[in-house]
Design a protein around this motif. Structure first.
Motif, PDB file in Angstrom:
ATOM      1  N   TYR A 174       0.834  -1.204   0.000  1.00 61.01           N
ATOM      2  CA  TYR A 174       0.000   0.000   0.000  1.00 61.01           C
ATOM      3  C   TYR A 174       0.869   1.255   0.000  1.00 61.01           C
ATOM      4  N   MET A 175       1.949   1.254   0.801  1.00 57.19           N
ATOM      5  CA  MET A 175       2.823   2.427   0.865  1.00 57.19           C
ATOM      6  C   MET A 175       3.553   2.651  -0.453  1.00 57.19           C
ATOM      7  N   VAL A 176       3.923   1.585  -1.148  1.00 57.77           N
ATOM      8  CA  VAL A 176       4.547   1.723  -2.465  1.00 57.77           C
ATOM      9  C   VAL A 176       3.567   2.364  -3.442  1.00 57.77           C
ATOM     10  N   ILE A 177       2.302   1.925  -3.400  1.00 57.21           N
ATOM     11  CA  ILE A 177       1.268   2.517  -4.263  1.00 57.21           C
ATOM     12  C   ILE A 177       1.092   3.999  -3.933  1.00 57.21           C
ATOM     13  N   PHE A 178       1.108   4.318  -2.635  1.00 60.09           N
ATOM     14  CA  PHE A 178       0.975   5.716  -2.211  1.00 60.09           C
ATOM     15  C   PHE A 178       2.141   6.546  -2.734  1.00 60.09           C
ATOM     16  N   LEU A 179       3.357   6.022  -2.614  1.00 61.24           N
ATOM     17  CA  LEU A 179       4.532   6.764  -3.061  1.00 61.24           C
ATOM     18  C   LEU A 179       4.523   6.968  -4.575  1.00 61.24           C
TER      19      LEU A 179
END
Length: 306
Positions: free
Chosen positions: A196-201
């Motif tokens: 999820y954090m990779v998608i956010f970044l």
């Protein structure tokens, strides 16, 4: 072997100093702020757990320190190995909690977990209490199985003075299943939150590129910096955990710990506890600003003396 021992003594020393600094800083921060960041509370917990874990390893590894207290060796072995195993369990669970909290923090209002933002501090306290209780219970077998080292052949040496006695295969399989299920759950949650954090970044990067084309100067937001930091910590933990698990698996299958293997496993097992505070310190703008001011003051005094 002597040089390897010196290496993880050095590693533990660096980790203890870094975690102590991080712990003291966040204690003062939480005390001064009326509404501290949820991640500040978790970082404080993580620094304390890592400091305890490194102190225990340092104590167990030092023969002189181990002989210093007037308690029987078996009692010291039980306490030290039990606390060590509990702290390692808390390390993985608190890191998982940190990644989940970061996901909640950066999530938009339409996201399901965003409803917990308002009472995140309360939920963190409850979650920490639950994982502490679970870790204390799931590692209770260490109290029973740990014995002082002797010449018996059915013992698994884990240090110069402490060993683990062999137990019933069914009981051993049960405890292994509990620990394995616990670790798989936490690592799985870390990987999901990391995705999820990779998608956010990636989304944030596309937005920054769009702002750049519109001649608006993009700035790295605190949320993006914190997300990158948590992502680095989680990635590094998963790598170290996999390496440590491979070493532990082969040692458990062979029911034998070679001194060199034990030394390497100690190095790998403590690597995250040593590196994580350094990553958190270097990525926290508040700490970096304080360190810069200290360096400037030192340089000013040096120039004054000259």
């Amino acid at each position: 072997m002597l040089s390897l021992k010196h290496v993880y003594f050095f590693e533990a020393g660096i980790g203890i100093l870094a975690n102590t600094f991080l712990l003291v800083f966040h204690i003062f921060t939480i005390h001064q702020m009326h509404r501290p960041r949820p991640t500040d509370m978790i970082t404080c917990q993580l620094a304390f757990v890592h400091m305890v874990m490194l102190l225990i390893v340092l104590y167990i590894s030092s023969a002189d320190m181990f002989k210093s207290l007037g308690f029987p060796n078996e009692l010291k072995c039980k306490v030290m190995l039990y606390v060590s195993r509990v702290s390692r369990g808390l390390s993985i669970s608190i890191t998982c909690l940190l990644s989940i909290v970061q996901v909640i923090t950066i999530s938009p209002s339409s996201f399901y977990l965003s409803r917990f933002k308002q009472k995140l501090t309360k939920h963190i306290a409850i979650a920490f209490f639950c994982i502490c209780c679970f870790s204390l219970c799931s590692n209770s077998n260490m109290i029973i199985n740990t014995v002082a080292h002797s010449n018996r052949t059915n013992l698994l040496n884990v240090s110069k003075y402490c060993s683990l006695s062999s137990i019933n295969s069914i009981v051993r399989a049960l405890y292994r299943m509990i620990n394995l299920s616990q670790n798989i759950f936490f690592v799985g949650m870390m990987l999901l939150s990391s995705m999820y954090m990779v998608i956010f970044l990636c989304s944030h990067q596309r937005k920054s590129e769009y702002l750049h084309t519109m001649s608006i100067s993009p700035r790295t937001s605190p949320a993006k910096r914190a997300t990158c930091t948590v992502l680095v910590l989680v990635s590094f933990f998963v790598i170290m955990y996999c390496v440590d698990s491979i070493i532990s698996f082969f040692s458990a299958v062979l029911w034998k710990y070679e001194p060199v293997v034990l030394g390497v496993q100690t190095l790998v097992g403590n690597m995250y506890a040593t590196v994580s505070p350094l990553v958190l310190i270097s990525s926290d703008k508040r700490i970096v600003d304080i360190l810069k001011k200290v360096i400037n003051i030192c340089q000013f005094f040096q120039e004054s003396v000259k």
